[in-house]
Scaffold this active site. Sequence first.
Site, PDB file in Angstrom:
ATOM      1  N   VAL A 116     126.351 -64.542   9.877  1.00 35.53           N
ATOM      2  CA  VAL A 116     126.137 -62.957   9.324  1.00 35.53           C
ATOM      3  C   VAL A 116     125.322 -62.257  10.258  1.00 35.53           C
ATOM      4  CG1 VAL A 116     125.853 -61.720   7.316  1.00 35.53           C
ATOM      5  CG2 VAL A 116     126.875 -64.178   6.852  1.00 35.53           C
ATOM      6  N   CYS A 117     125.732 -61.058  10.669  1.00 37.43           N
ATOM      7  CA  CYS A 117     124.919 -60.199  11.325  1.00 37.43           C
ATOM      8  C   CYS A 117     124.506 -60.795  12.532  1.00 37.43           C
ATOM      9  CB  CYS A 117     123.781 -59.705  10.444  1.00 37.43           C
ATOM     10  SG  CYS A 117     122.910 -58.238  11.058  1.00 37.43           S
ATOM     11  N   THR A 118     123.098 -60.536  12.696  1.00 38.94           N
ATOM     12  CA  THR A 118     122.352 -61.049  14.067  1.00 38.94           C
ATOM     13  C   THR A 118     122.364 -62.506  14.179  1.00 38.94           C
ATOM     14  OG1 THR A 118     120.516 -60.538  13.384  1.00 38.94           O
ATOM     15  CG2 THR A 118     121.328 -59.043  14.772  1.00 38.94           C
ATOM     16  N   THR A 136     128.694 -59.156  15.680  1.00 41.90           N
ATOM     17  CA  THR A 136     127.214 -59.429  15.114  1.00 41.90           C
ATOM     18  C   THR A 136     126.900 -57.828  14.669  1.00 41.90           C
ATOM     19  OG1 THR A 136     125.000 -59.792  15.585  1.00 41.90           O
ATOM     20  CG2 THR A 136     126.220 -58.712  17.296  1.00 41.90           C
TER      21      THR A 136
END
Length: 240
Positions: A116-118, A136
Amino acid sequence: MTETPPAPSEAPVKTIAFVLYPGLTPLDIVGPLQVFAALSDMVPGYRTVVVGERIEPMGSDTPLSLVPSHTFEKMADPYAVIVPGGLVPTLAAMADENLLQNLRETASRSELVGSVCTGSLLLAAAGLLEGRQATTHWMYRDLLTRFGATPVLRRWVEDGRFITAAGVSAGIDMALHLVGRLAGEEVARMVQLFIEYDPEPPFGPIDWTPADSGQYAPFARQLLQTALTDHPALLAHLSN
């Protein structure tokens, strides 16, 4: 005498493991964790765990601290491992070889690897996304190319057994998609209903103009420099 046939063995439980490390963004982990916890309540054969290097409170990028339920060493082979993201602490964790090695080893024993995300930058720094499509948070999407991945502008991206979600709340969408794959659309819709995930942001959808124009690029570079001050080689590799 007629022998009694053996009772059918129960199907093995599929474990969904979320990685916890200091400084992450709580919604990155709590959003999809809540989705899979609801799946565990509705469908036998699934369980969620939170795995970290140590079982102790770990701070986040909010006042909230979180505690893993398992250590990497004590966790049985998971069906899926999902890595949440964050800002400066996550960017700094790209140079944390202990964490990266734990991700490599856990990913090698998992049928599905997500982020998730970075969190995808941690997978990429561990060498797990080379040659794969991934996404990302929009501020750092281009960094994926530095690790040999191909950045894709989508809410979530699947490439083989890897699935990566865009920024923060996108993890909930990715998790619902995976629940649909594992248990069917009807169950996924029930989970969505039970957690009442029906976004109606008060100011309407996101205006992507500032992001697309690079307005926040200096801020993103500043955070990266702060995170990797003690790792100049990696900083140079990601900045050039």
